[in-house]
Each structure stands twice: as structure tokens, then as C-alpha cells.
Design a protein around this motif. Sequence first.
Motif, PDB file in Angstrom:
ATOM      1  N   ALA A 147       0.847  -1.196   0.000  1.00  0.00           N
ATOM      2  CA  ALA A 147       0.000   0.000   0.000  1.00  0.00           C
ATOM      3  C   ALA A 147       0.879   1.241   0.000  1.00  0.00           C
ATOM      4  N   PHE A 148       0.464   2.283  -0.729  1.00  0.00           N
ATOM      5  CA  PHE A 148       1.400   3.392  -0.965  1.00  0.00           C
ATOM      6  C   PHE A 148       0.704   4.745  -1.087  1.00  0.00           C
ATOM      7  N   GLU A 149      -0.360   4.932  -0.330  1.00  0.00           N
ATOM      8  CA  GLU A 149      -1.095   6.215  -0.415  1.00  0.00           C
ATOM      9  C   GLU A 149      -0.185   7.417  -0.163  1.00  0.00           C
ATOM     10  N   ALA A 150       0.753   7.269   0.775  1.00  0.00           N
ATOM     11  CA  ALA A 150       1.607   8.411   1.147  1.00  0.00           C
ATOM     12  C   ALA A 150       2.640   8.749   0.071  1.00  0.00           C
ATOM     13  N   ALA A 151       2.774   7.871  -0.936  1.00  0.00           N
ATOM     14  CA  ALA A 151       3.814   8.113  -1.940  1.00  0.00           C
ATOM     15  C   ALA A 151       3.455   9.255  -2.888  1.00  0.00           C
ATOM     16  N   VAL A 152       2.169   9.578  -3.014  1.00  0.00           N
ATOM     17  CA  VAL A 152       1.764  10.637  -3.952  1.00  0.00           C
ATOM     18  C   VAL A 152       0.954  11.705  -3.222  1.00  0.00           C
ATOM     19  N   ALA A 153       1.440  12.935  -3.282  1.00  0.00           N
ATOM     20  CA  ALA A 153       0.713  14.105  -2.749  1.00  0.00           C
ATOM     21  C   ALA A 153       0.441  14.016  -1.250  1.00  0.00           C
ATOM     22  N   GLY A 154       1.408  13.511  -0.493  1.00  0.00           N
ATOM     23  CA  GLY A 154       1.357  13.519   0.975  1.00  0.00           C
ATOM     24  C   GLY A 154       0.042  13.035   1.541  1.00  0.00           C
ATOM     25  N   GLY A 155      -0.685  13.941   2.212  1.00  0.00           N
ATOM     26  CA  GLY A 155      -1.902  13.530   2.922  1.00  0.00           C
ATOM     27  C   GLY A 155      -3.140  13.423   2.063  1.00  0.00           C
ATOM     28  N   ILE A 156      -3.059  13.799   0.786  1.00  0.00           N
ATOM     29  CA  ILE A 156      -4.264  13.747  -0.068  1.00  0.00           C
ATOM     30  C   ILE A 156      -4.519  12.290  -0.466  1.00  0.00           C
ATOM     31  N   PRO A 157      -5.742  11.797  -0.260  1.00  0.00           N
ATOM     32  CA  PRO A 157      -5.998  10.384  -0.624  1.00  0.00           C
ATOM     33  C   PRO A 157      -6.231  10.199  -2.126  1.00  0.00           C
ATOM     34  N   ILE A 158      -5.236  10.568  -2.916  1.00  0.00           N
ATOM     35  CA  ILE A 158      -5.399  10.552  -4.380  1.00  0.00           C
ATOM     36  C   ILE A 158      -5.298   9.126  -4.944  1.00  0.00           C
ATOM     37  N   ILE A 159      -4.528   8.278  -4.295  1.00  0.00           N
ATOM     38  CA  ILE A 159      -4.412   6.905  -4.800  1.00  0.00           C
ATOM     39  C   ILE A 159      -5.769   6.210  -4.650  1.00  0.00           C
ATOM     40  N   LYS A 160      -6.353   6.365  -3.488  1.00  0.00           N
ATOM     41  CA  LYS A 160      -7.670   5.779  -3.221  1.00  0.00           C
ATOM     42  C   LYS A 160      -8.693   6.329  -4.220  1.00  0.00           C
ATOM     43  N   ALA A 161      -8.649   7.638  -4.470  1.00  0.00           N
ATOM     44  CA  ALA A 161      -9.619   8.257  -5.384  1.00  0.00           C
ATOM     45  C   ALA A 161      -9.447   7.703  -6.791  1.00  0.00           C
ATOM     46  N   LEU A 162      -8.209   7.644  -7.269  1.00  0.00           N
ATOM     47  CA  LEU A 162      -7.960   7.181  -8.638  1.00  0.00           C
ATOM     48  C   LEU A 162      -8.268   5.689  -8.794  1.00  0.00           C
ATOM     49  N   ARG A 163      -7.888   4.924  -7.776  1.00  0.00           N
ATOM     50  CA  ARG A 163      -7.974   3.471  -7.901  1.00  0.00           C
ATOM     51  C   ARG A 163      -9.393   2.954  -7.645  1.00  0.00           C
ATOM     52  N   GLU A 164     -10.109   3.648  -6.738  1.00  0.00           N
ATOM     53  CA  GLU A 164     -11.423   3.135  -6.342  1.00  0.00           C
ATOM     54  C   GLU A 164     -12.556   4.108  -6.665  1.00  0.00           C
ATOM     55  N   GLY A 165     -12.406   5.358  -6.208  1.00  0.00           N
ATOM     56  CA  GLY A 165     -13.512   6.313  -6.368  1.00  0.00           C
ATOM     57  C   GLY A 165     -13.859   6.600  -7.818  1.00  0.00           C
ATOM     58  N   LEU A 166     -12.850   6.591  -8.699  1.00  0.00           N
ATOM     59  CA  LEU A 166     -13.084   6.958 -10.103  1.00  0.00           C
ATOM     60  C   LEU A 166     -13.077   5.739 -11.019  1.00  0.00           C
ATOM     61  N   THR A 167     -13.291   4.579 -10.446  1.00  0.00           N
ATOM     62  CA  THR A 167     -13.095   3.346 -11.211  1.00  0.00           C
ATOM     63  C   THR A 167     -14.073   3.194 -12.383  1.00  0.00           C
ATOM     64  N   ALA A 168     -15.168   3.924 -12.388  1.00  0.00           N
ATOM     65  CA  ALA A 168     -16.121   3.834 -13.508  1.00  0.00           C
ATOM     66  C   ALA A 168     -15.622   4.560 -14.739  1.00  0.00           C
ATOM     67  N   ASN A 169     -14.660   5.457 -14.552  1.00  0.00           N
ATOM     68  CA  ASN A 169     -14.290   6.400 -15.607  1.00  0.00           C
ATOM     69  C   ASN A 169     -13.167   5.919 -16.505  1.00  0.00           C
ATOM     70  N   ARG A 170     -13.203   6.404 -17.744  1.00  0.00           N
ATOM     71  CA  ARG A 170     -12.017   6.375 -18.591  1.00  0.00           C
ATOM     72  C   ARG A 170     -11.311   7.683 -18.254  1.00  0.00           C
ATOM     73  N   ILE A 171     -10.140   7.582 -17.650  1.00  0.00           N
ATOM     74  CA  ILE A 171      -9.425   8.802 -17.250  1.00  0.00           C
ATOM     75  C   ILE A 171      -8.845   9.457 -18.507  1.00  0.00           C
ATOM     76  N   GLU A 172      -9.078  10.768 -18.653  1.00  0.00           N
ATOM     77  CA  GLU A 172      -8.574  11.479 -19.838  1.00  0.00           C
ATOM     78  C   GLU A 172      -7.242  12.161 -19.543  1.00  0.00           C
ATOM     79  N   TRP A 173      -7.164  12.835 -18.412  1.00  0.00           N
ATOM     80  CA  TRP A 173      -5.885  13.437 -18.026  1.00  0.00           C
ATOM     81  C   TRP A 173      -5.824  13.675 -16.522  1.00  0.00           C
TER      82      TRP A 173
END
Length: 436
Positions: free
Chosen positions: A126-152
Motif C-alpha cells: 500500500a502506498f497512499e503516502a507516496a503521492v501528494a502527501g496527505g491527499i488520498p489521491i491513490i484511493k480516489a484514482l484506484r477506487e472512487g473513479l473506477t467507472a471512468n475512462r481517465i482522460e488526463w
Amino acid sequence: MKPINVGLLGLGTVGGGTLTVLRRNAEEITRRAGREIRVTMAAVRNLEKAKAIAGDLTLTTNANDVVNNPDIDIVVELIGGYSPAKELVLKAIANGKHVVTANKALLAVHGTEIFKAAQEKGVMVAFEAAVAGGIPIIKALREGLTANRIEWIAGIINGTTNFILTEMRDKGLAFDTVLAEAQRLGYAEADPTFDIEGVDAAHKLTIMAAIGFGIPMQFDKAYTEGISKLTKEDIAYAEELGYRIKLLGITKRTDKGIELRVHPTLIPAKRLIANVEGVMNAVLVKGDAVGATMYYGRGAGAEPTASAVVADLVDVTRMHTADPEHRVPHLAFQPDQLSDVPVLSIDEVRTAYYLRLKAFDKPGVLADVTRILADLDISIDAMIQKEPAEGEELVDVIILTHQAVEKAINQAIAKIEGLSSISGKITKIRMEELSA
Ligand code: NDP
Ligand code: HSE
């Protein structure tokens, strides 16, 4: 239920912060995780320094004591760098332990090998702290946005450089003074050139691109340019034109491949992200279903980063007994479903540009410059000629272009620099509209 035992590798800024947060919020964290998360052992180099915060922890100067300890369930790697972090993480995995790490350098460069080893062994990394410190961006990208085709994805993902740019602009402080303060506050990497030259941001961007697009980690293909060559003039001219300069990590899906690039970027001052200051980070993610979303928070420092480390510890504790086949894949996509879409070289990137040239103040100069740009199919969005200083023959000319391919811009720059009416090198800074 009996506690889950954790061993820390490193008790520095992030390791110390992790211990503090786990201790202070122990009761709430246990209620969330379902069992106590207990740090039993930590490895450091300097025992004397660590004793001040260690409390009842067993301390060791041999990190192998932690990764080989049969009583430890989760190893948290907070040493940083490539070696011995890589060997220790692989040893922990081989010993059947889950790993939590904040080490983006390690994952961006050796992630493929590490995730493969973890997959084979059925353990989590697990590596949430590796990107953008305290922002839960890994969780958001990996789980919260899983329905999406990411454009950028575009982000301010290095706290140190954003802190430096902000303090230099707002307080007129010198680069070295602000860098020293960032180091004192624990924001900077052990080697701060990783921050200043954009390498740290490129590590984080590589990880986000892998999760966003389902591609392997390809740090070696990332284009990396830092803030060391930025001048006060360009920062001021950008402001005059209604832009802010930020060190941005940008990864984009295009018809030809994936753009993966870190560089100073002019952003319209009215965008939220242009107003992210100091150590704060922000990541914009554009998905086809959700549109643009933005994640904002502290990108570095002891407790903000510890917040992400502890979130991973809770996740791993909750999933500890789950069947490995039913866990969220490390990089969001199933490991056998990675795409081989190419990462584009910077020459093939298409964006808008800010160009600053020094021209002799005489008739026909601008006509020559605009002809060169037109011949290469580069369209001008705006052009400003500054007043020459008293007794000065040379004037600054600022050109903003519409989108063009980088290769064409570079050809134009070479030709313009060859004109006898132009003096010295042309400054080129990329621009992004980042509109939703
Ligand atoms: P520090 O330099 O503050 O801490 C490193 C720790 O590791 C120290 O306790 C050090 O011990 C220990 N250590 C180093 N080498 C060894 C070794 N061979 N064996 C045992 N212990 C060792 O680093 P940070 O806490 O700032 O960073 C840790 C990781 O977190 C890095 O990967 C960094 O990129 C990442 N990170 C950092 C953030 C921050 O804001 N600082 C934010 C997000 C991620 P000693 O002190 O005794 O030398
Ligand atoms: N050196 C990094 C930064 C730490 O300044 O953003 C957080 O990853």
C-alpha cells in the motif's frame, strides 16, 4: 481480536509522524480497523536520536531484524531511496508480510518487480503516502473513479517546489533561503535536487499514470524539468498576462499515446489550481463520466504524510484476512490487463507556449519572427513588446502561442535564435488551460 503488529523501517519525519498519529488516535483507529494496530519495533541508524520518541518500541540498527521478525505482520518502509529500501521490501514480501511505503522513488523505478513479487506471495503493498502527501489521491484514482475512462491528470505534486515558488513570489525571498526552510520543515527529499529538478514529481506522476491508464510504471520515459532555470522576469510577465507559473505533473491520454511530463507551466490565474500555495498540493483528474475533479491538501510534512500511512495500515488490517484474489488490484487494473499504449516523447507533445525573446528595437524584427512561426504552422495567441529600459537597445518580446507540437516549436526557436536581430537564447515555458 489480537493486535496486528507493525514494524517501522525509519523513524524520521514520516516515521515519527506515523508513531505520533497512531498513538494520539489509537482508540478511534482501533474502532475503525477492528483491531489494535500496534507498532512493536523500529529500525533506525542513530539509536540515540530515536530513543526520544521510541517509548516502549524495540529499536534496532539492523533493518533485517524487522523484516525477518516472525511476529510482525506489516512492514512500513519509511527509509526512502532505492537501496536498501528495495531489498528490505522484497525480503518483507518474501517473508509473507504486507508492506506500506511512502517511497515514490522506489515504486516509480522498481514498482513492477515489487508488485509482481507481492502478487505472487498474496500480500498487499500500500502506498497512499507516496503521492501528494496527505491527499488520498491513490484511493480516489484506484477506487472512487473506477467507472471512468481517465482522460488526463494534472497536479502540483511537489510541496517543496510549490513552497519555494510561493515564498519567492510573495516575500521576495531568495531560492536558497526558502529551500533551507523547506528542509527544516521536513518537506524536502534527502537529496533536494529530486524536488527542484522535478524528479520527485515525475516519480509521483509515473505512479498516477500507471493507476489512471492501466499502463506499467515507466519513469524512464517521463520528461522531467524543474524550477531551477525559472527567472523572476518570467514569473512577473506571467502574472501581468493573467497566468501563474507552477511546477505541474501532467499525464494525458492522446490518440498517439500517453503524455507523461513534469515542467514549469503557465496556468490561467483564475483556475483554482493556480491558487494552490505553499506546501499545499492539488491534483486535477478528468474522467469521461465525472468530468474534472480536484483533490487538495498538504503534500508533505510529518503528520499529513502520516495520515496517509495510517490510512494504509487500516486498509491492510481490514483486508488482512481477505482472499488475495478479491482485493483491489495494487495498480487499479488487473495485473494481466495492462495496456502497451506508448508513452510519447516530449517532441510529440502538443500544448501552448510562452516564449520570451530579446530583440533589437528596430523595424521588421517582429515581422521576421511571426513569419518563422507561420511557416511552421504555429499560430500566435498574443504578443507583447516591452518598453526598452533607459539606454538599452534590447527589448523583451513575449509571445503566447496556440497549441502546437513541441518539435515544431523547437524548430521555430532555433530559426528565431539565428536571426541577427535576436540576442541570446529564447525562454520557452509550456502553458495549459486545464479547463474542465
Ligand atoms: P527522513 O530522512 O526524515 O527519515 C529517514 C529515516 O530512515 C530515519 O529515521 C533514518 O534513521 C532511517 N534510515 C535511513 N537509512 C536506514 C537504514 N539503512 N536502516 C535503518 N534506518 C534507516 O525521511 P522522511 O521521513 O522525510 O522520508 C521517508 C520516506 O517518505 C521517503 O521515501 C520520502 O520520499 C517519503 N515521503 C516523505 C514526505 C515528507 O514530507 N518528508 C512526504 C511523502 C513521502 P536515522 O535518522 O537514524 O539516520
Ligand atoms: N519532497 C516531497 C515534496 C515530499 O516536497 O513534495 C512529499 O512527497
